[in-house]
Design an enzyme around this catalytic site. Structure first.
Site, short mmCIF file in Angstrom:
data_model
loop_
_atom_site.label_atom_id
_atom_site.label_comp_id
_atom_site.label_asym_id
_atom_site.label_seq_id
_atom_site.Cartn_x
_atom_site.Cartn_y
_atom_site.Cartn_z
N HIS A 179 2.72 41.89 133.16
CA HIS A 179 1.58 41.80 134.08
C HIS A 179 1.80 42.71 135.29
O HIS A 179 0.87 43.41 135.73
CB HIS A 179 1.37 40.35 134.52
CG HIS A 179 0.90 39.45 133.43
ND1 HIS A 179 -0.29 38.75 133.50
CD2 HIS A 179 1.43 39.13 132.23
CE1 HIS A 179 -0.45 38.04 132.40
NE2 HIS A 179 0.59 38.25 131.61
N ASP B 248 -4.77 38.11 138.46
CA ASP B 248 -5.05 37.42 137.21
C ASP B 248 -4.67 35.95 137.32
O ASP B 248 -4.42 35.30 136.31
CB ASP B 248 -4.31 38.09 136.05
CG ASP B 248 -2.82 38.26 136.30
OD1 ASP B 248 -2.35 37.87 137.40
OD2 ASP B 248 -2.11 38.77 135.41
#
Length: 496
Positions: A26, A129
């Site tokens: 990520h 996110d």
């Protein structure tokens, strides 16, 4: 005093504050996106690491790794987890504890935003996110953008978890359904944009539970609700040719605008490095990379080496490691295998020490075992013939963009969904049996590295490689979508 004809001072530049979920995949993808926005859109960036990851980046990349450049700075907040035996550089002890603990960082993140405002450069957008960070930004009146860094197909699957519950497919009736073939035989044929023969197994582990009040499933359902209602845009790390049906279905399902700007590493390589921007040198590897593996590949015949890597999070058992090791030995092929120090629930030492001594003797000269490597560069090497992967999305894209067929061994998160698409939709992968056994591994490696089926997958993979290259080229779909994202979302805003 200004004269009546004086023009007002220009507004401060757009300033996006990034805070991705603090694990390697990520963080790396979010950094590529941040670099693209800075280099191509002139957007100022604050990139927030967890404090643990900040220290790990400094260890792996050097003391100046987080100095930043003009208009691009780094910040850090705690991840809420205790240090592992006092080791300040240790990775977090598992995904689920991190999912829970990271929710405690809201106030520290708000402090970062307050500090930016006090310094005269207020944030104009938050990119994350994580739902609690998106909610915190909303409470402060800031627009939000979701950087969805797993696969688009997993997002579409996740958006239908509530319907799986409503239709009585989740929770499972008992634990026996986890192993008696129920997950494979239960067909989910009603999700628009997905194949009509999707299996319950393909929807991933979050719904493979017997508990309707499972904490992780409950958290994920809340997250999916947030994505439908909060952000002004969702950024997907994919390209239209690969995921066109999925993206079309998401665009119909979700009010936020959807932008496909992937593959992000390739888009950044083409348009950040090409711009000679100083952000090109910024990196985010959380492990020191072993450049010796690239040297070891030198001189190996084309497509003669199997690359094995289960990513930055997955932990496999000792038994799985040993079965895989003897499967690689029995295949007869060269291999390059990444085993993180923590991957086998063991710490320190040489990764090869985690395996039987006889294995090292059996594979001497045709195997290379290391704890981490520069994966994108490695997969570009013509010596790589196939990739044995856990099917994490960054790894899948790295394989696709380099035309490498895959042996898929999904173990969690979005990986089952990605594996399904690799096998049946993109036709670039085969699945390794969940109950991994050396004989099966050896057979499948030989099949993919040198068999007819492997050649068919390689031809498909090369076609996807070509389409990915077209998507990130000037005028390609992802390049155009990046320009749209910059103009429509980041540089067209009301100042907070």
């Amino acid at each position: 005093m200004s004269s009546p004809s004086s023009s007002p001072p220009p507004p401060p530049p757009a300033h996006a504050v990034f805070f991705p979920f603090p694990v390697q995949g990520h963080v790396a993808s979010a950094l590529h996106l941040a670099k693209l926005l800075h280099a191509r859109g002139g957007i100022h960036i604050t990139f927030v690491h967890s404090e643990r990851n900040r220290r790990r980046v400094l260890r792996s990349r050097g003391a100046d790794a987080l100095d930043g450049v003009p208009g691009f700075r780094f910040a850090a907040v705690p991840d809420g987890l205790p240090l592992d035996d006092g080791d300040v550089d240790a990775p977090p002890p598992g995904m689920v504890p991190l999912l829970v603990s990271i929710r405690s960082t809201v106030q520290q993140f708000k402090d970062v935003l307050d500090e930016a405002a006090a310094a005269g450069e207020p944030a104009t957008c938050v990119v994350s996110d994580m739902d609690h960070i998106l909610l915190a930004a909303g409470e402060m009146g800031l627009p939000t953008v979701v950087s969805w860094l797993p696969s688009a197909c997993s997002l579409l699957a996740s958006q239908h978890y509530q319907q799986l519950i409503d239709r009585g497919l989740v929770p499972l009736k008992d634990a026996e359904q986890l192993s008696n073939g129920h997950l494979d035989s239960t067909v989910v044929d009603w999700v628009p944009g997905m194949p009509s023969d999707m299996r319950l197994r393909d929807f991933g582990p979050f719904v493979h539970t017997t508990d309707r009040h499972d904490a992780v499933l409950t958290m994920y359902l809340f997250y999916m609700d947030c994505l439908r209602t909060m952000p002004s845009a969702i950024v997907l790390n994919t390209f239209d040719d690969l995921d066109g049906d999925v993206v079309a279905a998401l665009s119909r399902l979700m009010p936020p605008a959807v932008y496909t700007v992937g593959p992000l590493p390739q888009l950044a390589a083409a348009h950040v490095a090409g711009s000679r921007s100083p952000v090109d040198a910024l990196g985010a590897s959380l492990w020191p990379e072993d450049g010796g593996c690239l040297e070891w590949l030198r001189g190996k015949p084309p497509r003669s080496v199997l690359y094995v890597n289960f990513g930055s999070i997955v932990v496999v058992t000792r038994e799985q490691l040993v079965e895989l090791a003897w499967g690689l030995a029995g295949s007869g092929h060269n291999f390059l295998w990444v085993i993180r120090d923590d991957q086998a629930k063991a710490k320190g030492g040489n990764p090869i020490d985690m395996l039987p001594r006889e294995f090292a003797e059996e594979t001497k000269g045709r195997g290379y075992v290391t704890s981490w490597c520069p994966q994108e560069a490695l997969l570009r090497d013509e010596a790589i013939g196939a990739f044995l992967t856990h099917c994490g999305w960054n790894s899948m894209l790295d394989g696709i963009c380099n035309g490498v067929p895959m042996l898929c061994y999904p173990l969690g998160a979005d990986q089952q969904t990605n594996c399904r698409y690799a096998r049946t939709e993109w036709r670039i992968g085969v699945e390794v049996d969940e109950d991994i056994r050396r004989e099966s591994v050896a057979r499948m490696v030989r099949e993919v590295m040198g068999g007819e089926r492997g050649e068919e997958m390689r031809q498909c993979a090369v076609k996807w490689k070509e389409k990915a290259a077209m998507a990130v080229a000037p005028g390609g779909t992802s390049w155009v979508n990046l320009q749209r994202l910059i103009s429509e979302v980041f540089c067209s805003r009301k100042d907070p």
